[in-house]
Design a protein around this motif. Structure first.
Motif, PDB file in Angstrom:
ATOM      1  N   ARG A 134      82.824  37.761  38.201  1.00  0.00           N
ATOM      2  CA  ARG A 134      82.423  38.462  39.414  1.00  0.00           C
ATOM      3  C   ARG A 134      82.723  39.961  39.332  1.00  0.00           C
ATOM      4  NH1 ARG A 134      81.320  35.098  43.745  1.00  0.00           N
ATOM      5  NH2 ARG A 134      82.003  32.930  43.554  1.00  0.00           N
ATOM      6  N   VAL A 135      83.855  40.305  38.757  1.00  0.00           N
ATOM      7  CA  VAL A 135      84.247  41.713  38.735  1.00  0.00           C
ATOM      8  C   VAL A 135      83.263  42.548  37.917  1.00  0.00           C
ATOM      9  CG1 VAL A 135      85.774  41.505  36.703  1.00  0.00           C
ATOM     10  CG2 VAL A 135      86.224  43.268  38.435  1.00  0.00           C
ATOM     11  N   PHE A 136      82.638  41.959  36.897  1.00  0.00           N
ATOM     12  CA  PHE A 136      81.637  42.689  36.120  1.00  0.00           C
ATOM     13  C   PHE A 136      80.359  42.875  36.927  1.00  0.00           C
ATOM     14  CE2 PHE A 136      84.478  42.046  32.692  1.00  0.00           C
ATOM     15  CZ  PHE A 136      84.125  42.938  31.691  1.00  0.00           C
ATOM     16  N   LEU A 137      79.960  41.852  37.672  1.00  0.00           N
ATOM     17  CA  LEU A 137      78.733  41.951  38.457  1.00  0.00           C
ATOM     18  C   LEU A 137      78.821  43.066  39.490  1.00  0.00           C
ATOM     19  CD1 LEU A 137      78.083  38.152  39.072  1.00  0.00           C
ATOM     20  CD2 LEU A 137      76.963  39.615  37.388  1.00  0.00           C
ATOM     21  N   ASP A 138      79.982  43.274  40.054  1.00  0.00           N
ATOM     22  CA  ASP A 138      80.126  44.231  41.147  1.00  0.00           C
ATOM     23  C   ASP A 138      80.639  45.600  40.728  1.00  0.00           C
ATOM     24  OD1 ASP A 138      79.294  42.311  42.965  1.00  0.00           O
ATOM     25  OD2 ASP A 138      81.328  41.581  43.326  1.00  0.00           O
ATOM     26  N   GLN A 139      81.398  45.678  39.637  1.00  0.00           N
ATOM     27  CA  GLN A 139      82.187  46.882  39.389  1.00  0.00           C
ATOM     28  C   GLN A 139      81.985  47.549  38.033  1.00  0.00           C
ATOM     29  OE1 GLN A 139      84.030  48.291  41.735  1.00  0.00           O
ATOM     30  NE2 GLN A 139      83.616  46.665  43.212  1.00  0.00           N
ATOM     31  N   VAL A 140      81.142  47.027  37.169  1.00  0.00           N
ATOM     32  CA  VAL A 140      81.067  47.548  35.800  1.00  0.00           C
ATOM     33  C   VAL A 140      79.633  47.967  35.459  1.00  0.00           C
ATOM     34  CG1 VAL A 140      81.516  47.063  33.360  1.00  0.00           C
ATOM     35  CG2 VAL A 140      82.986  46.048  35.116  1.00  0.00           C
ATOM     36  N   GLY A 141      79.470  49.151  34.886  1.00  0.00           N
ATOM     37  CA  GLY A 141      78.179  49.602  34.378  1.00  0.00           C
ATOM     38  C   GLY A 141      77.439  50.550  35.302  1.00  0.00           C
ATOM     39  N   LEU A 142      76.584  51.389  34.697  1.00  0.00           N
ATOM     40  CA  LEU A 142      75.763  52.333  35.464  1.00  0.00           C
ATOM     41  C   LEU A 142      74.566  51.626  36.099  1.00  0.00           C
ATOM     42  CD1 LEU A 142      75.464  55.335  32.969  1.00  0.00           C
ATOM     43  CD2 LEU A 142      76.920  55.224  35.000  1.00  0.00           C
ATOM     44  N   PRO A 143      74.238  51.956  37.349  1.00  0.00           N
ATOM     45  CA  PRO A 143      72.972  51.480  37.910  1.00  0.00           C
ATOM     46  C   PRO A 143      71.792  52.006  37.076  1.00  0.00           C
ATOM     47  CG  PRO A 143      74.385  52.385  39.623  1.00  0.00           C
ATOM     48  CD  PRO A 143      75.006  52.757  38.308  1.00  0.00           C
ATOM     49  N   LEU A 144      70.686  51.278  37.123  1.00  0.00           N
ATOM     50  CA  LEU A 144      69.531  51.638  36.301  1.00  0.00           C
ATOM     51  C   LEU A 144      69.043  53.052  36.592  1.00  0.00           C
ATOM     52  CD1 LEU A 144      67.352  50.927  34.260  1.00  0.00           C
ATOM     53  CD2 LEU A 144      66.079  49.794  36.108  1.00  0.00           C
ATOM     54  N   GLY A 145      68.983  53.437  37.871  1.00  0.00           N
ATOM     55  CA  GLY A 145      68.506  54.775  38.211  1.00  0.00           C
ATOM     56  C   GLY A 145      69.356  55.866  37.597  1.00  0.00           C
ATOM     57  N   GLU A 146      70.660  55.687  37.602  1.00  0.00           N
ATOM     58  CA  GLU A 146      71.556  56.673  36.998  1.00  0.00           C
ATOM     59  C   GLU A 146      71.390  56.701  35.483  1.00  0.00           C
ATOM     60  OE1 GLU A 146      74.403  59.546  36.226  1.00  0.00           O
ATOM     61  OE2 GLU A 146      73.359  59.048  38.095  1.00  0.00           O
ATOM     62  N   ALA A 147      71.233  55.542  34.876  1.00  0.00           N
ATOM     63  CA  ALA A 147      71.026  55.487  33.425  1.00  0.00           C
ATOM     64  C   ALA A 147      69.755  56.239  33.028  1.00  0.00           C
ATOM     65  CB  ALA A 147      70.960  54.032  32.960  1.00  0.00           C
ATOM     66  N   LEU A 148      68.658  56.014  33.767  1.00  0.00           N
ATOM     67  CA  LEU A 148      67.409  56.719  33.468  1.00  0.00           C
ATOM     68  C   LEU A 148      67.549  58.216  33.701  1.00  0.00           C
ATOM     69  CD1 LEU A 148      64.802  54.221  34.992  1.00  0.00           C
ATOM     70  CD2 LEU A 148      65.300  54.604  32.567  1.00  0.00           C
TER      71      LEU A 148
END
Length: 420
Positions: free
Chosen positions: A310-324
């Motif tokens: 659960r913690v990865f789903l909510d708290q880890v990684g850049l949103p797609l818009g920010e990545a683009l």
């Protein structure tokens, strides 16, 4: 319909599209003449893509060009959506994202999806760990979920467009998955027509930095201990354990050499690379494309998965818009940038195209659509997407998806300079 669920996702709307196709793009026809319509609610600003609005101009010189070419006013179906997707030709800027060895895609759902994707002529990715977990598909192994069963379903329905992309992880490399597919007669029609690709999985959006995670029964786990970590998370009395795969180890040099090795060993295949939404996503994208990748998939943190903490789903990684946005700031990419992460309707797809993506991937939406209707669900969902994209792009006064740009977007509540 099965018990497949997608908590927190637009499941009801997706299933409606899988049943009604283009009709689901509009309010119910029974309300026509009895209702007046307008914007509903407040836009969600938690996601950079959702916080963008598509803003048509008053003056539309591209529409004038199209008018002169046609000799009459252009309509939405004059928008051309066909073009390259990762080195393949596709009638739409869409592909089906990777589904690996999780229980959802290991059922007949994976094969039903393959057949519909083949019929649509859009590329489809087969995810990691399918062979180690479900078998390759020869000599009695061709049960639901095997690699060959998915390839066969696609080939039987496909024409001349699209293609199959076979993903490989560290565990798959031990099973020599790419070698098996490259020499298999089942895949020969794809190879001979230039419609086969291999994808190197560096990571994914739902769990950046982790490999694949699935639940397996305790008895089956005994045959996997030499390749996977088995976590007894539910206690010794449970028949269920967690199978943890490795994401592999990458540096700029390792990634470059891996892509060059793929080019050398499989010269008749396209080369795809799937990246997680890491903070150095722009650098990794540039390195992969410079090394010769035909496509780089950027999977945003909104991307789905069959299983993750659960913690990865909510708290880890850049949103797609920010990545683009980070990739854009690094300089123009040109062909080969693919985007995935919560894509199910036309506006999010058009926004990704305007931010530089060549095409967008359907993940959970594709599975839900096929679960709703194993014969036509994905076909209808894609029809709704096609219709919406044509309506949106024509509203911008443009008739080629390649004409889209960041000028077509306005970041709600901020400055347009944020997109530059």
């Amino acid at each position: 319909m099965s018990a497949l669920r997608a908590p927190g996702y637009e499941e009801t709307a997706i299933r409606d599209r899988a049943r009604r196709g283009g009709a689901a793009v509009f309010p119910g026809a029974e309300a026509y003449g009895h209702s007046v319509l307008g914007a509903v609610g407040t836009q969600n600003l938690g996601d950079r893509l959702d916080a963008l609005k598509i803003v048509p101009p008053v003056f539309v010189p591209r529409r004038l060009e199209k008018l002169c070419g046609l000799g009459e006013e252009p309509l939405p179906d004059d928008v051309v959506l066909a073009g390259p997707v990762g080195g393949f030709e596709s009638p739409l800027p869409l592909y089906v994202s990777a589904f690996g060895s999780t229980q959802v895609a290991s059922s007949t759902l994976g094969e039903d999806l393959s057949r519909q994707a083949g019929r649509l002529g859009i590329p489809m990715v087969i995810g990691e760990n399918v062979v180690p977990v479900n078998g390759y598909g020869r000599t009695g192994e061709s049960g639901p979920g095997s690699l060959l069963a998915r390839i066969s379903g696609y080939v039987e329905e496909s024409g001349t467009s699209g293609g199959i992309v076979v993903q490989q992880s560290t565990q798959d490399a031990d099973a020599e998955v790419w070698n098996l597919v490259y020499s298999d007669p089942t895949a020969a029609p794809l190879l001979e027509s230039g419609r086969l690709a291999f994808e190197l999985k560096v990571g994914q959006g739902a769990k950046p930095g982790l490999g694949g995670l699935t639940l397996v029964d305790r008895h089956k786990a005994g045959s996997l201990t030499d390749r996977f970590q088995i976590a007894d998370s539910f206690g010794p009395d449970s028949d269920t354990v967690v199978r943890c795969a490795t994401p592999g180890t990458f540096t700029a040099e390792i990634l470059t050499q891996q892509i060059r090795l793929m080019r050398n060993n499989y010269p008749r295949c396209r080369v795809w690379v799937k990246l997680p939404p890491g903070r150095d996503i722009a650098q990794a994208t540039r390195i992969a494309l410079d090394a010769g990748a035909d496509a780089v998939t950027v999977d945003g943190a909104e991307g789905g998965t069959g299983w993750a903490p659960r913690v990865f789903l909510d708290q880890v990684g850049l949103p797609l818009g920010e990545a683009l946005a980070r990739i854009r700031r690094d300089g123009p990419v040109g062909r080969g940038l693919l985007a995935s992460g919560r894509i199910w309707e036309g506006s999010r797809a058009v926004k990704c195209l305007a931010l530089g993506a060549e095409a967008v991937g359907l993940g959970r939406a594709a599975l839900l659509a096929v679960d709703e209707d194993p014969e036509e669900g994905l076909v209808r969902l894609v029809e709704a997407l096609r219709f919406e994209m044509q309506l949106l792009i024509s509203a911008l006064g443009k008739y080629q998806k390649s004409d889209l740009s960041a000028d077509d977007l306005w970041p709600l509540g901020t400055s347009a300079e944020d997109l530059r």
